[in-house]
Design an enzyme around this catalytic site. Sequence first.
Site, PDB file in Angstrom:
ATOM      1  N   THR A  34      -8.305 114.539  80.861  1.00  9.61           N
ATOM      2  CA  THR A  34      -9.563 114.125  80.255  1.00  9.61           C
ATOM      3  C   THR A  34     -10.187 112.979  81.043  1.00  9.61           C
ATOM      4  OG1 THR A  34      -8.564 112.416  78.866  1.00  9.61           O
ATOM      5  CG2 THR A  34      -8.637 114.627  77.948  1.00  9.61           C
ATOM      6  N   THR A  37      -9.279 110.239  84.231  1.00  9.23           N
ATOM      7  CA  THR A  37      -8.124 110.835  84.894  1.00  9.23           C
ATOM      8  C   THR A  37      -8.487 112.198  85.468  1.00  9.23           C
ATOM      9  OG1 THR A  37      -6.688 109.718  83.296  1.00  9.23           O
ATOM     10  CG2 THR A  37      -5.699 111.465  84.618  1.00  9.23           C
ATOM     11  N   ARG A  64     -13.931 109.036  71.497  1.00  7.34           N
ATOM     12  CA  ARG A  64     -12.896 108.591  70.554  1.00  7.34           C
ATOM     13  C   ARG A  64     -12.047 109.762  70.071  1.00  7.34           C
ATOM     14  NH1 ARG A  64     -14.868 103.859  66.368  1.00  7.34           N
ATOM     15  NH2 ARG A  64     -15.328 102.259  67.932  1.00  7.34           N
ATOM     16  N   VAL A  65     -12.623 110.950  70.029  1.00 10.93           N
ATOM     17  CA  VAL A  65     -11.880 112.135  69.606  1.00 10.93           C
ATOM     18  C   VAL A  65     -11.941 113.158  70.734  1.00 10.93           C
ATOM     19  CG1 VAL A  65     -11.670 114.017  67.947  1.00 10.93           C
ATOM     20  CG2 VAL A  65     -12.366 111.739  67.170  1.00 10.93           C
ATOM     21  N   LYS A  66     -10.795 113.379  71.375  1.00 12.57           N
ATOM     22  CA  LYS A  66     -10.722 114.390  72.430  1.00 12.57           C
ATOM     23  C   LYS A  66      -9.358 115.093  72.443  1.00 12.57           C
ATOM     24  CE  LYS A  66     -10.327 110.464  75.599  1.00 12.57           C
ATOM     25  NZ  LYS A  66     -10.998 109.753  76.704  1.00 12.57           N
ATOM     26  N   THR A  67      -8.295 114.342  72.241  1.00 13.25           N
ATOM     27  CA  THR A  67      -6.957 114.965  72.245  1.00 13.25           C
ATOM     28  C   THR A  67      -6.388 115.130  70.844  1.00 13.25           C
ATOM     29  OG1 THR A  67      -5.938 112.796  72.551  1.00 13.25           O
ATOM     30  CG2 THR A  67      -6.419 114.069  74.554  1.00 13.25           C
ATOM     31  N   LYS A 138       8.878 112.125  69.973  1.00 14.19           N
ATOM     32  CA  LYS A 138       9.592 112.674  68.812  1.00 14.19           C
ATOM     33  C   LYS A 138      10.228 114.018  69.168  1.00 14.19           C
ATOM     34  CE  LYS A 138       9.029 114.197  64.019  1.00 14.19           C
ATOM     35  NZ  LYS A 138       8.204 114.128  62.782  1.00 14.19           N
ATOM     36  N   HIS A 273      21.972  69.126  79.538  1.00 18.18           N
ATOM     37  CA  HIS A 273      22.386  69.757  78.279  1.00 18.18           C
ATOM     38  C   HIS A 273      21.346  69.517  77.172  1.00 18.18           C
ATOM     39  CE1 HIS A 273      26.047  70.575  80.343  1.00 18.18           C
ATOM     40  NE2 HIS A 273      26.407  69.304  80.407  1.00 18.18           N
TER      41      HIS A 273
END
Length: 513
Positions: A34, A37, A64-67, A138, A273
């Site tokens: 996307t 990159t 903001r919303v692609k993947t 995960k 010390h």
Amino acid sequence: MIEIKRALVSVSDKAGITEICSFLAKNGVEILSTGGTYDALSKAGIPVKKVDEFTGFPEILHGRVKTLHPKIHGGLLGDTTNPDHVKQMEANGIVPITLVIVNLYPFVKTVMKPDVTLEDAIENIDIGGPSMLRSAAKNHKNVVVLTDPKDYESFQAEFTANKGKVSRETAFKYAAKVFSETASYDSAISTFFNKKLDIKYPDKITFAFNKKQKLRYGENPHQDAAFYEPLFIKSQFEALQGKELSFNNMLDFDAAFHVASLLPKNAVSIVKHLNPCGIAFGENVLESFELARKTDPISAFGGIIGIHGRVEKDAAEEITKNFVEGVIAESFSEEALEIFGKKPNIRLIPIAKFDEALDELDLRSLHHGLLIQNRDYDLITKDKLKVVSKKQPTADDLEGLMFAWNCVKFIKSNAIVYTDQNSTLGIGAGQMSRVDSVELGAMKAQKVGLSVVGSYVGSDAFFPFRDGIDAIAKVGAKAIIQPGGSIRDEEVIQAADEHGLIMVFTGMRHFRH
């Protein structure tokens, strides 16, 4: 083993990205990407497919919303060893994504800019990136996930050795790194928001630190140790020369730095010390060092030296006459570095602008917990002192008393310090009884031939009984500065008056445990 057939690539840090994607393309791996990159890979002539083409859904809301799409997260989370997952994926036209190369928006770099706005900070909170990383991590038994460019080389080596496959053991290691990265990222965001709201002690607190270096060993050679720096502050603890640092070295360097930083220019502290064994300031660094060393030359051997100023040739020559572990200073001249270079084991650490490099919070670990407090940087001024004795201090006396007060705050409790106007004479540290500290400090001075007659005495906390005052009078000191606040203050003041001592109260305690 995990066979790599399809990769999802979206990175802010593009170091090495064209090289690894070129490698993948040459080995028949389909690449999805996307934004910037995608542009970088296309420009490099690497075959790459846009994510919106893959999902059939356009990027929206200014990227903001692609993947955030079932074809992406289904491909990442689908367990291809589970027949039911495979059936559902096929029914919904979802294909597995077996490699994810993602690193996140540069939130920390953004908020460290002096002119950053809240809007800029918020726009640099990555949403899709952490989601992809967490999904892939995960499902690490089916997906390999890379978030650190330093792992690209080892990944390629294993991919080549295994003919396009990566072991699940390796995938698990990469997944563990992902969760550390996303936890650190969220911690940085939380810290930023708490600072914006001026919340110092939130109900839940997280800290994110990067490992700066492995240390030589811990408090003892059989203990391991490492030094970590916070995300928002780059540590200046970079040694110019010397042996590898140990845990104790780092603590003493920090203590020497803090003592000198809150004292006048050219101030020198010698720490052993975690306790100062000499503090002074003079016209120049050489004079300050010589005065500080006089306090306790035996303990100064093998100590750490803090210098609020620049180390020139003359000071370097004097310092290297005896063994020292290290020097932390604002800077070192070229001539000084040449001299220290003849003693390569001496650690040298420059900290530019001592008085601007102070940390706000003091963190202490204890069994299954963490204590946090503001560091004890508060300094009182002469006009805040309360003279409680019949004998009144002169202007010179006040200077001496203030110096004693600003030294005793760095000495372990119970703490007593004897000083003249600009150098320590005797230090009594860490005793369970205050009168023992009084006697120890005087004894230490006497041992090295320094007189405490006419000296100024600083006490980090009040005198609970008059015995401490009697002991101070016995050795001939002139004046005492202490917080006051004991139920026996009247008895203590009366003792001072009986002995003709000056006594001033600060109303502020400086315990140092």
